[in-house]
Design a protein around this motif. Sequence first.
Motif, short mmCIF file in Angstrom:
data_model
loop_
_atom_site.label_atom_id
_atom_site.label_comp_id
_atom_site.label_asym_id
_atom_site.label_seq_id
_atom_site.Cartn_x
_atom_site.Cartn_y
_atom_site.Cartn_z
N GLY A 113 2.16 -6.94 5.66
CA GLY A 113 3.37 -6.25 5.26
C GLY A 113 3.19 -5.25 4.14
N HIS A 114 1.94 -4.85 3.87
CA HIS A 114 1.66 -3.91 2.77
C HIS A 114 1.28 -2.56 3.36
CE1 HIS A 114 0.65 -3.12 -1.48
NE2 HIS A 114 -0.26 -2.31 -0.98
N ASP A 115 2.16 -1.57 3.26
CA ASP A 115 1.92 -0.27 3.89
C ASP A 115 1.17 0.71 2.99
OD1 ASP A 115 3.10 -0.83 6.34
OD2 ASP A 115 5.11 -0.36 5.60
N ASN A 116 1.12 0.45 1.70
CA ASN A 116 0.52 1.41 0.77
C ASN A 116 -0.99 1.20 0.68
OD1 ASN A 116 0.96 3.63 -0.82
ND2 ASN A 116 2.16 2.57 -2.37
N VAL A 117 -1.65 1.43 1.80
CA VAL A 117 -3.10 1.20 1.91
C VAL A 117 -3.73 2.36 2.66
CG1 VAL A 117 -2.74 -0.23 3.98
CG2 VAL A 117 -4.88 -0.44 2.68
N PHE A 118 -4.93 2.75 2.23
CA PHE A 118 -5.60 3.94 2.76
C PHE A 118 -7.09 3.67 2.95
CE2 PHE A 118 -2.19 5.00 -0.19
CZ PHE A 118 -1.32 5.72 0.64
N VAL A 119 -7.69 4.48 3.81
CA VAL A 119 -9.14 4.45 4.02
C VAL A 119 -9.72 5.77 3.51
CG1 VAL A 119 -10.98 4.43 5.76
CG2 VAL A 119 -9.01 2.90 6.00
N MET A 120 -10.77 5.68 2.70
CA MET A 120 -11.38 6.88 2.15
C MET A 120 -12.29 7.55 3.19
SD MET A 120 -13.58 7.39 -1.38
CE MET A 120 -15.18 6.86 -0.71
N ASP A 121 -12.01 8.80 3.47
CA ASP A 121 -12.72 9.54 4.50
C ASP A 121 -14.19 9.72 4.14
OD1 ASP A 121 -13.02 10.88 6.87
OD2 ASP A 121 -11.89 12.66 6.27
N GLY A 122 -15.07 9.42 5.09
CA GLY A 122 -16.50 9.63 4.88
C GLY A 122 -17.20 8.51 4.15
N GLY A 123 -16.43 7.58 3.58
CA GLY A 123 -17.02 6.42 2.93
C GLY A 123 -17.86 6.74 1.71
N PHE A 124 -18.68 5.78 1.35
CA PHE A 124 -19.49 5.89 0.13
C PHE A 124 -20.47 7.07 0.21
CE2 PHE A 124 -22.78 4.25 -2.90
CZ PHE A 124 -21.97 4.23 -4.03
N LYS A 125 -20.92 7.38 1.41
CA LYS A 125 -21.85 8.50 1.60
C LYS A 125 -21.20 9.81 1.18
CE LYS A 125 -24.87 10.55 5.15
NZ LYS A 125 -24.28 11.90 5.35
N ALA A 126 -19.96 10.03 1.63
CA ALA A 126 -19.26 11.27 1.26
C ALA A 126 -19.03 11.32 -0.25
CB ALA A 126 -17.92 11.35 2.00
N ILE A 140 -13.22 -5.97 -14.88
CA ILE A 140 -12.59 -7.26 -15.14
C ILE A 140 -11.25 -7.25 -14.41
CG2 ILE A 140 -11.61 -8.76 -16.91
CD1 ILE A 140 -13.64 -7.53 -18.86
N THR A 141 -11.11 -8.14 -13.46
CA THR A 141 -9.88 -8.15 -12.66
C THR A 141 -8.84 -9.06 -13.30
OG1 THR A 141 -10.78 -9.91 -11.26
CG2 THR A 141 -11.08 -7.65 -10.51
N ILE A 142 -7.64 -8.56 -13.36
CA ILE A 142 -6.51 -9.34 -13.86
C ILE A 142 -5.74 -9.82 -12.64
CG2 ILE A 142 -4.41 -9.28 -15.24
CD1 ILE A 142 -5.69 -6.99 -16.84
N PRO A 143 -5.69 -11.12 -12.41
CA PRO A 143 -5.00 -11.63 -11.22
C PRO A 143 -3.56 -11.14 -11.13
CG PRO A 143 -6.27 -13.38 -12.25
CD PRO A 143 -6.29 -12.22 -13.21
N ALA A 144 -3.12 -10.92 -9.91
CA ALA A 144 -1.77 -10.45 -9.64
C ALA A 144 -1.15 -11.37 -8.58
CB ALA A 144 -1.79 -9.01 -9.14
N GLN A 145 0.11 -11.16 -8.32
CA GLN A 145 0.79 -11.92 -7.27
C GLN A 145 0.97 -11.04 -6.05
OE1 GLN A 145 4.97 -13.13 -7.74
NE2 GLN A 145 4.38 -15.17 -7.04
N PHE A 146 0.47 -11.51 -4.92
CA PHE A 146 0.65 -10.80 -3.67
C PHE A 146 1.39 -11.71 -2.71
CE2 PHE A 146 -0.22 -9.31 0.55
CZ PHE A 146 -0.17 -7.93 0.44
N LEU A 147 2.57 -11.29 -2.30
CA LEU A 147 3.38 -12.07 -1.37
C LEU A 147 3.31 -11.43 0.01
CD1 LEU A 147 6.51 -12.74 -3.61
CD2 LEU A 147 4.56 -14.26 -3.19
N ALA A 148 2.86 -12.18 0.99
CA ALA A 148 2.70 -11.66 2.35
C ALA A 148 3.99 -11.76 3.13
CB ALA A 148 1.60 -12.42 3.07
N THR A 149 4.27 -10.72 3.91
CA THR A 149 5.35 -10.73 4.90
C THR A 149 4.70 -10.39 6.23
OG1 THR A 149 6.90 -9.92 3.22
CG2 THR A 149 7.62 -9.82 5.51
N VAL A 150 4.26 -11.42 6.95
CA VAL A 150 3.41 -11.23 8.12
C VAL A 150 4.15 -10.45 9.21
CG1 VAL A 150 2.09 -12.39 9.92
CG2 VAL A 150 2.11 -13.31 7.60
N GLN A 151 3.48 -9.42 9.73
CA GLN A 151 4.02 -8.56 10.78
C GLN A 151 3.41 -8.97 12.12
OE1 GLN A 151 6.41 -6.08 9.68
NE2 GLN A 151 6.11 -7.42 7.90
N HIS A 152 4.00 -9.97 12.74
CA HIS A 152 3.43 -10.49 13.99
C HIS A 152 3.43 -9.45 15.10
CE1 HIS A 152 3.04 -14.63 12.58
NE2 HIS A 152 4.24 -14.54 12.04
#
Length: 283
Positions: A113-126, A140-152
């Motif tokens: 249910g998370h639409d704000n996601v992208f793929v970087m064109d060309g990857g690490f090579k580009a 250093i990662t600071i934990p967050a809360q992620f609530l899933a709304t499964v899109q069956h």
Amino acid sequence: MNAVVPVKWVLARMYEPDIVIVDCRFTLGKPESGRAAYEEAHIPGAIYLDLEQDLSGPVEADGSGGRHPLPDPATLAARLGRAGISNESRVVAYDDQGGAMASRLWWLMKYLGHDNVFVMDGGFKAWTEANFPVTAEQRITIPAQFLATVQHNLLSEVYDVQDVVAGTKSATLIDSREPARYRGEVEPIDPVAGHIPGAKNVLWAEGRGADGLWKSTEEQAARFEGLSVNKDDEIIVYCGSGVTATPNVMALLEAGYTNVKLYAGSWSDWVSDKENPVATGDE
């Protein structure tokens, strides 16, 4: 906005507080290589998520679910939260496998249910060819809360595909694997060669041009014109294990198709049941 973003887009936003960059590099058969590559050099601030440890569930002994089963949504949501991803995050994924691994994360985020996601064109090579910065330092990662709304509605189960093959359900099947595997001439991974009867072969890697970059919306649409499918007809996409099908899912959506589903278990799940029919050759 398109699912695929250029490296300059990422460079301009990499330090914005809601951006989370995810390194998804992974090589089939060499499960440690992706993390090793990440530890050697990655985009500054990027975290690492592993295809088999983080983006897949446990493999069943009988093969049902395929070689890369979907992770349990609650387990994946908790893992994303530990990685510092919240429902407000903008997530950018990259790999060095033509976008296949990054697209897997992209699809999983959509599935949760998370639409704000992208793929970087060309990857690490580009990224490195543009001489953009890399580092071995891990954030250093600071934990967050992620609530899933499964899109069956984004997922097709094996019984849906069985109904299509039996003619009791209307949908177009797309096999994203290499043509030789589709035709059953070779099968380097799974125990049975061939394809699901009625499936059409559209190689996932052809979503990129000769330069390794994502094709335009018009070029993606041209790839699927021969299917004779209306934009709102149901399309079910599969590959070997539900990974390289996801770039085709992304391409179809960008080409304007609105009812695109992933058969996550894919071929490796299909052939785990000996009752499921298998076809060879071209269709």
